[in-house]
Scaffold this motif. Sequence first.
Motif, mmCIF file in Angstrom:
data_model
loop_
_atom_site.group_PDB
_atom_site.id
_atom_site.type_symbol
_atom_site.label_atom_id
_atom_site.label_comp_id
_atom_site.label_asym_id
_atom_site.label_seq_id
_atom_site.Cartn_x
_atom_site.Cartn_y
_atom_site.Cartn_z
ATOM 1 N N THR A 1 0.809 -1.224 0.085
ATOM 2 C CA THR A 1 -0.002 0.023 0.082
ATOM 3 C C THR A 1 0.885 1.215 -0.033
ATOM 4 O OG1 THR A 1 -1.824 -0.925 1.254
ATOM 5 C CG2 THR A 1 -1.727 1.161 1.170
ATOM 6 N N ALA A 2 1.968 1.136 0.733
ATOM 7 C CA ALA A 2 2.677 2.363 0.846
ATOM 8 C C ALA A 2 3.506 2.589 -0.368
ATOM 9 C CB ALA A 2 4.056 2.076 1.850
ATOM 10 N N LEU A 3 4.246 1.805 -0.849
ATOM 11 C CA LEU A 3 4.840 1.752 -2.201
ATOM 12 C C LEU A 3 4.298 2.134 -3.388
ATOM 13 C CD1 LEU A 3 7.213 -1.394 -2.031
ATOM 14 C CD2 LEU A 3 7.738 0.916 -1.272
ATOM 15 N N GLU A 4 2.898 1.818 -3.258
ATOM 16 C CA GLU A 4 2.060 2.108 -4.412
ATOM 17 C C GLU A 4 1.853 3.992 -4.330
ATOM 18 O OE1 GLU A 4 -2.568 1.088 -6.369
ATOM 19 O OE2 GLU A 4 -1.496 -0.020 -4.541
ATOM 20 N N ALA A 5 1.419 4.046 -2.881
ATOM 21 C CA ALA A 5 0.980 5.502 -2.793
ATOM 22 C C ALA A 5 1.978 6.349 -2.902
ATOM 23 C CB ALA A 5 0.589 5.649 -1.127
ATOM 24 N N LEU A 6 3.396 6.016 -2.705
ATOM 25 C CA LEU A 6 4.449 6.781 -2.560
ATOM 26 C C LEU A 6 5.040 6.853 -4.240
ATOM 27 C CD1 LEU A 6 5.972 6.066 0.522
ATOM 28 C CD2 LEU A 6 5.126 8.073 0.045
ATOM 29 N N GLY A 7 4.783 5.849 -5.091
ATOM 30 C CA GLY A 7 5.165 5.723 -6.361
ATOM 31 C C GLY A 7 6.737 5.199 -6.460
ATOM 32 N N ILE A 8 7.066 4.124 -5.609
ATOM 33 C CA ILE A 8 8.126 3.444 -5.498
ATOM 34 C C ILE A 8 7.953 2.257 -5.782
ATOM 35 C CG2 ILE A 8 9.981 2.833 -3.817
ATOM 36 C CD1 ILE A 8 9.152 5.295 -1.955
ATOM 37 N N THR A 9 8.836 1.561 -6.486
ATOM 38 C CA THR A 9 9.101 0.236 -6.724
ATOM 39 C C THR A 9 10.040 -0.550 -6.057
ATOM 40 O OG1 THR A 9 8.030 0.865 -9.071
ATOM 41 C CG2 THR A 9 9.338 -1.355 -8.996
ATOM 42 N N GLU A 10 9.904 -1.664 -5.461
ATOM 43 C CA GLU A 10 10.855 -2.339 -5.057
ATOM 44 C C GLU A 10 11.438 -3.561 -6.041
ATOM 45 O OE1 GLU A 10 11.930 -5.372 -1.361
ATOM 46 O OE2 GLU A 10 10.400 -3.623 -0.973
ATOM 47 N N GLU A 11 12.686 -3.599 -6.640
ATOM 48 C CA GLU A 11 13.404 -4.603 -7.400
ATOM 49 C C GLU A 11 14.071 -5.583 -6.504
ATOM 50 O OE1 GLU A 11 15.612 -2.011 -10.229
ATOM 51 O OE2 GLU A 11 17.120 -2.035 -8.808
ATOM 52 N N ILE A 12 14.462 -6.453 -7.283
ATOM 53 C CA ILE A 12 15.560 -7.586 -6.871
ATOM 54 C C ILE A 12 16.903 -7.249 -6.640
ATOM 55 C CG2 ILE A 12 16.417 -9.704 -7.720
ATOM 56 C CD1 ILE A 12 14.216 -10.463 -9.141
ATOM 57 N N PHE A 13 17.474 -7.145 -5.437
ATOM 58 C CA PHE A 13 18.661 -6.678 -5.375
ATOM 59 C C PHE A 13 19.867 -7.346 -6.242
ATOM 60 C CE2 PHE A 13 22.691 -6.676 -2.711
ATOM 61 C CZ PHE A 13 22.606 -5.593 -2.023
ATOM 62 N N ALA A 14 20.540 -6.282 -6.710
ATOM 63 C CA ALA A 14 21.393 -6.670 -8.125
ATOM 64 C C ALA A 14 22.963 -5.953 -7.600
ATOM 65 C CB ALA A 14 20.888 -6.026 -9.241
ATOM 66 N N LEU A 15 23.335 -5.802 -6.467
ATOM 67 C CA LEU A 15 24.649 -5.391 -6.275
ATOM 68 C C LEU A 15 25.511 -6.701 -5.570
ATOM 69 C CD1 LEU A 15 24.358 -1.953 -4.425
ATOM 70 C CD2 LEU A 15 24.799 -2.491 -7.046
ATOM 71 N N ALA A 16 26.769 -6.836 -6.003
ATOM 72 C CA ALA A 16 27.552 -8.061 -5.502
ATOM 73 C C ALA A 16 28.199 -7.655 -4.100
ATOM 74 C CB ALA A 16 28.582 -8.146 -6.618
ATOM 75 N N ASN A 17 28.060 -6.368 -3.581
ATOM 76 C CA ASN A 17 28.805 -6.049 -2.499
ATOM 77 C C ASN A 17 27.974 -6.428 -1.249
ATOM 78 O OD1 ASN A 17 29.923 -4.933 -0.097
ATOM 79 N ND2 ASN A 17 30.315 -2.809 -1.113
ATOM 80 N N GLY A 18 28.413 -7.482 -0.381
ATOM 81 C CA GLY A 18 27.779 -8.208 0.625
ATOM 82 C C GLY A 18 27.490 -6.879 1.886
ATOM 83 N N ASN A 19 28.412 -6.100 1.752
ATOM 84 C CA ASN A 19 28.326 -4.916 2.870
ATOM 85 C C ASN A 19 26.844 -4.237 2.748
ATOM 86 O OD1 ASN A 19 30.466 -5.770 4.409
ATOM 87 N ND2 ASN A 19 31.937 -4.712 2.741
ATOM 88 N N VAL A 20 26.584 -4.112 1.518
ATOM 89 C CA VAL A 20 25.413 -3.131 1.216
ATOM 90 C C VAL A 20 24.007 -4.048 1.628
ATOM 91 C CG1 VAL A 20 23.908 -2.234 -0.585
ATOM 92 C CG2 VAL A 20 26.460 -2.060 -0.647
#
Length: 258
Positions: free
Chosen positions: A127-146
């Motif tokens: 509900t929040a992401l839709e209202a805020l216009g934000i998309t959550e995508e698959i994590f795509a960074l190799a840095n495990g510290n992130v």
Amino acid sequence: MEKANFSQLLNDAVNQPGIISQCYSTFHGFSIGNQLLAYTQCLARNIPIGPIGTFNKWKELGRSVSKGQKAIALVMPVTVNKKDAAGEKTGDVFRMFALRNNWFVLSQTEGEDFVNEVITPTWDKATALEALGITEEIFALANGNVQGYAQLNTIAINPVAALPHKTRFHEIAHVVLGHTQEGLVTDSEFTPRDVREVEAEGVAYILCALLSLPGLDESRGYIQSWLQGEEVTEKTAQRIFSAANKILEAGQVKPAEK
């Protein structure tokens, strides 16, 4: 109270566990900043914590303000008339926010019985992401510290993030606060010190506290590490409260929708 000190309110909220949830359960009809303002004034004046309302609101509820009681101050929008060099009204107006002593606590009134409705905040990610216009995508960074990252209107959470809910609030905050318009924002222990991290983590701390989620100690430590002994500025504190309010409200599910 002539001016609200949001920096001090934020400091109290972060360093005194339990304040935020108590404020919400009692003053849930108001913004997070005003909830803390009401709380601190009650403590300073030895007024029992309780529901607040204007003189007329209590009258509608069959109660009246007790003789000699002084109102507490909250921040509210005020319409101001513009004036020319001669001091005459131009006909134009603008809005600003100012403290106004318009509210009284339950214990400052008398009359018909009143029982405050205790409300526990809820928050739905979709509900929040839709209202805020934000998309959550698959994590795509190799840095495990992130733990997560945000870019423009997109966020991603590391699938092995230690506290995924806190990280998600942090990344959403980066977007809501406008940080991501500058490019990719990543979060790891190696990220350069920046006020953006204090703002985003301040939002995450408030939301975790409101929703009774774990991670407050870690969040507090994160904020303190980025501050490095400095105080949060008034502007930063106001931005934190505003963003936290916006994100909380975006994820609220109306009763008819449940």
